[in-house]
Every structure is written in structure tokens, then in C-alpha cells.
Design an enzyme around this catalytic site. Structure first.
Site, PDB file in Angstrom:
ATOM      1  N   THR A   1       1.678  -5.089  14.939  1.00 41.58           N
ATOM      2  CA  THR A   1       0.368  -5.873  15.528  1.00 41.58           C
ATOM      3  C   THR A   1       1.291  -6.995  16.376  1.00 41.58           C
ATOM      4  OG1 THR A   1      -1.078  -5.354  13.627  1.00 41.58           O
ATOM      5  CG2 THR A   1      -1.590  -7.218  14.830  1.00 41.58           C
TER       6      THR A   1
ATOM      7  N   SER B   1      -5.757  -3.360  16.985  1.00 38.85           N
ATOM      8  CA  SER B   1      -5.744  -2.028  16.932  1.00 38.85           C
ATOM      9  C   SER B   1      -5.395  -1.334  18.093  1.00 38.85           C
ATOM     10  CB  SER B   1      -7.515  -1.652  16.507  1.00 38.85           C
ATOM     11  OG  SER B   1      -7.788  -2.457  15.456  1.00 38.85           O
TER      12      SER B   1
ATOM     13  N   SER C   1       1.061   4.000  26.064  1.00 37.03           N
ATOM     14  CA  SER C   1       1.402   4.702  25.070  1.00 37.03           C
ATOM     15  C   SER C   1       2.640   5.524  24.800  1.00 37.03           C
ATOM     16  CB  SER C   1       0.307   5.510  24.260  1.00 37.03           C
ATOM     17  OG  SER C   1       0.082   6.788  25.070  1.00 37.03           O
TER      18      SER C   1
ATOM     19  N   ARG D   1     -25.999  -9.370 -20.019  1.00 35.79           N
ATOM     20  CA  ARG D   1     -26.639 -10.408 -19.489  1.00 35.79           C
ATOM     21  C   ARG D   1     -28.162 -10.239 -19.842  1.00 35.79           C
ATOM     22  NH1 ARG D   1     -26.382 -15.931 -18.467  1.00 35.79           N
ATOM     23  NH2 ARG D   1     -27.736 -16.652 -16.484  1.00 35.79           N
TER      24      ARG D   1
ATOM     25  N   GLU E   1      -5.225  -1.862   9.890  1.00 36.46           N
ATOM     26  CA  GLU E   1      -5.062  -0.315  10.506  1.00 36.46           C
ATOM     27  C   GLU E   1      -6.129   0.194  11.139  1.00 36.46           C
ATOM     28  OE1 GLU E   1      -2.157   0.940   9.896  1.00 36.46           O
ATOM     29  OE2 GLU E   1      -1.126  -0.160   8.319  1.00 36.46           O
TER      30      GLU E   1
END
Length: 387
Positions: free
Chosen positions: A136, A142, A188, A278, A373
Site C-alpha cells: 500500500t 486496493s 501490473s 439482562r 486487502e
């Protein structure tokens, strides 16, 4: 709520799996849960002594192959069983105790045998080091393909230049996997992965970042100012980093789904016990329809998240494509954790909003699971593109 009974109704666990589930369940109950509030309140660092205690019983390296000194549970299914148990104790601490697995994943996908021996061996045994995965950046979360950190060729290796942000374990970690562009024009296909040790010249980091939750994990910014990385510390070939990263994301999203499910189960069990004890308007609040229906929604969502998580893990272990299934599991489990922790606070009313009980912390902790992630929005995008 016994998720292990739900698991055994569909999958048969080995004796070794049963043993490590019992070990981690006991460790979560006796050592993790009692420390959760203290670590959150102090907000002064990761529980390193607890990490060492976990290492003594084989929890921190259970996912590392036996040939490198680890526990040998390399299948994702067992890793999910462990992660759910530990994160039932405390989400941040559970993720911290197993954090070396995130460093190991790209190394196991892309690394040579020599690299695995050199860089995985220190993660094992009774005195392991900590590690970090650096992807990151301030402007690239992302969308990992848009990272701008550069790795430029030089004699004998590369020079790293750039910045990373929100890197878990940074500062404590002795070893880092850093993703950088060796060919920025290729997006990429221009991403490569590098192994780096703490203390390298030009490698610095900022102060711990202030976080809403999961304070057991320290995050910092990392800065690379012409940091030399020898060629033998590149993982795989140039441009293969993104492939390794996506494989890592498939695995880590499934494991994080298990972590989120553990947190959701903790919140449900706490709310259920409170609702039984409760009394309001003359009867336990669990007898009020609104509360009972809310608890039913919690139980249903948890069971669905867990089954989706284990389905994705089983498919991953079988070598099947799981891009969509991993995204579905993470989306379902992270939003289940967010809902269940909110529902627990709602069930406790004013006490849920106070720090008298842990559910307010769990609500803050759970939010990260919808972000890290890949955010929930990104998970929906991944699913829609892989329908």
C-alpha cells in the site's frame, strides 16, 4: 455458537487439525482475550511478549512448511480454523500473531529454494522474528497495479525509490517484501517483488500511525531513498510481482474472512449471554422479539460467512481459481463482523457504548476488515467482473 460443530458437519478434520484448533482455542481464551482491552487502551505497541508465548507453542509459524522449520499446516483450510479461533479472542491480536504468514505467501509463490531457506527459517522456532508485506502507498491502496515506488536497475541489483503507507509490523519487522515498479509503462506487468532487511541504507520509516482499532498491530509509513537491493533478493523474474501479489491476495482475503468471522462470533456470544441475563420490563431481554430477531440475524450471518470462507479455502487448496470466491468470503465475513459488533453494542444499549464491556472495541476493530486487502466496494467489483 459452536462453529466447529458446523464445520465437522460438512468436513472431516484430521487429528492434527483437531489438536491445533484446541490449542488455539485455549490460547485465545486464556491469553489473548484477557489482554485485548489492555492493548487497545494502552495503544503503545504490539504485544511482543504474547507473540513469544505463542511462538513457544507453535502458533506463530504453524503455516510455514516443515522443511523450513515450521508447523507444516500449509493448507489454507487449517489456517482459517486457526485464525477464527485466535480472532475470537481479539481480532487485532489474532491477526498480529499470524502476521508472518502474509510475508511468507509471496515468498512461497515466487521464491527460489535458497530464498525460502534464507528468509523463512528465521520466522520459525521459539524465538522468531517479525516480518512485513509492503504494498500500500499513500495514493495506491486496493489498486495495487498503480503503485509508484520504483526499482531501477543498477550494478548488481536495484535502487528502490518511493514510499509505502499503512504497513503492518513496520518498525518491529526485521524482513520486508516490497513491491515496486521495474517497468512503470507496463502497469501490473511492471510490478516486481523484492526482499529487504531492516536497517538497509536509505530505508527509513515514520512514527506509528494513529488507528481507530486493531491497535495490537503497529503501522508506519516506509521511505526508500535509493535503497540498494541485490539482484538475488528479487522474488521471481521482473514483472512477476503482481502475479505473486494476486495469489497472495486470494489467500489473505480468505484468511481475513476467517478472522472477521471469529470477531463476529465473539460479539454474538457476548450479546447472547447479556440478553439472557439482562431483565427489562419484567423479563430477560432475549424474550423481546426485536432482540431475539437481531440475535437470529447475527447467528445466520455468521454461519453463512463461515461456510463461504471454508468453501473458498477448500477450493484454494484444490488448486481451483478462487478470485470471486475469495472476494465473496471476505465481503460476507467483513460485513458480518461489522453488523454483529454493531448489533452487540445495540443489544447492550448504553453499556455497549461504554468501555465497561469489550463490544465497543470490537466494533472499532471490525471496521478494518471492510477496508484492508481490498475494500468492500472493491470486493463487489471483483465479484461482478468474475461472475
Amino acid at each position: 455458537m459452536n462453529l466447529m460443530d458446523s464445520t465437522r458437519s460438512v468436513w472431516k478434520l484430521s487429528d492434527e487439525q483437531e489438536a491445533i484448533v484446541e490449542l488455539c482455542g485455549d490460547f485465545a481464551r486464556e491469553q489473548v482475550r484477557p489482554l485485548g482491552r489492555e492493548v487497545d487502551e494502552a495503544d503503545d505497541g504490539s504485544p511482543l511478549e504474547l507473540f513469544q508465548a505463542a511462538a513457544q507453542v507453535g502458533i506463530t509459524d504453524f503455516m510455514i512448511p516443515e522443511e523450513f522449520g515450521g508447523g507444516g499446516f500449509t493448507d489454507l483450510f487449517t489456517q482459517c480454523l486457526v485464525q477464527e479461533q485466535l480472532c475470537w479472542g481479539d481480532l487485532g491480536i489474532g491477526n498480529f500473531l499470524c502476521s508472518n504468514g502474509f510475508f511468507a505467501d509471496p515468498l512461497l509463490v515466487l521464491g527460489s529454494e535458497e530464498q525460502k531457506e534464507q528468509w523463512l527459517r528465521p520466522l520459525t522456532g521459539e524465538n522468531p522474528i517479525l516480518t512485513a508485506l509492503a504494498t500500500t502507498e499513500p495514493g495506491a491502496g486496493s489498486d495495487a497495479a498503480s503503485i509508484t515506488t520504483r526499482a531501477d536497475r543498477t550494478d548488481g541489483g536495484y535502487l528502490l525509490r518511493g514510499q509505502k503507507a499503512w504497513i503492518s509490523n513496520s518498525g518491529y519487522a526485521d524482513q520486508y517484501v516490497v513491491f515496486a515498479k521495474t517497468d512503470p509503462a507496463q502497469r501490473s506487468r511492471g510490478v516486481s517483488a523484492f526482499l529487504l532487511k531492516k536497517g538497509a541504507e536509505g530505508f527509513t520509516m515514520g512514527e506509528p500511525m494513529k488507528k481507530m482499532g486493531q491497535r495490537a498491530i503497529r503501522c508506519r509509513e516506509l521511505f526508500f531513498d535509493d535503497v540498494f537491493v541485490p539482484e538475488e533478493n528479487r522474488l521471481g523474474a521482473e514483472g512477476e510481482g503482481f502475479i505473486g501479489l494476486m495469489k497472495t491476495f486470494d489467500a489473505s482475503r480468505i484468511v481475513l474472512a476467517a478472522a472477521a468471522t471469529g470477531c463476529a462470533r465473539a460479539a454474538y456470544e457476548f450479546a447472547l449471554n447479556y440478553a439472557r441475563e439482562r431483565v427489562q420490563f419484567g423479563k430477560p431481554i432475549i424474550e423481546h422479539q426485536a432482540v431475539a430477531f437481531r440475535l437470529a440475524d447475527m447467528a445466520t450471518r455468521i454461519d453463512a460467512a463461515w461456510l463461504q470462507t471454508l468453501r473458498a479455502a477448500t477450493m484454494f487448496d484444490q488448486g481451483k481459481p478462487v478470485v470471486a470466491e475469495a472476494a465473496m468470503a471476505k465481503l460476507q465475513a467483513s460485513e458480518t463482523a461489522a453488523f454483529c459488533t454493531w448489533a452487540a453494542v445495540q443489544t447492550l444499549g448504553g453499556w455497549g457504548y461504554s468501555r465497561e464491556f469489550p463490544v465497543e472495541q470490537w466494533m472499532r476493530d471490525a471496521k478494518l476488515e471492510e477496508i484492508e486487502e481490498g475494500t468492500s466496494d472493491i470486493m463487489r467489483l471483483v465479484i461482478s467482473r468474475n461472475m
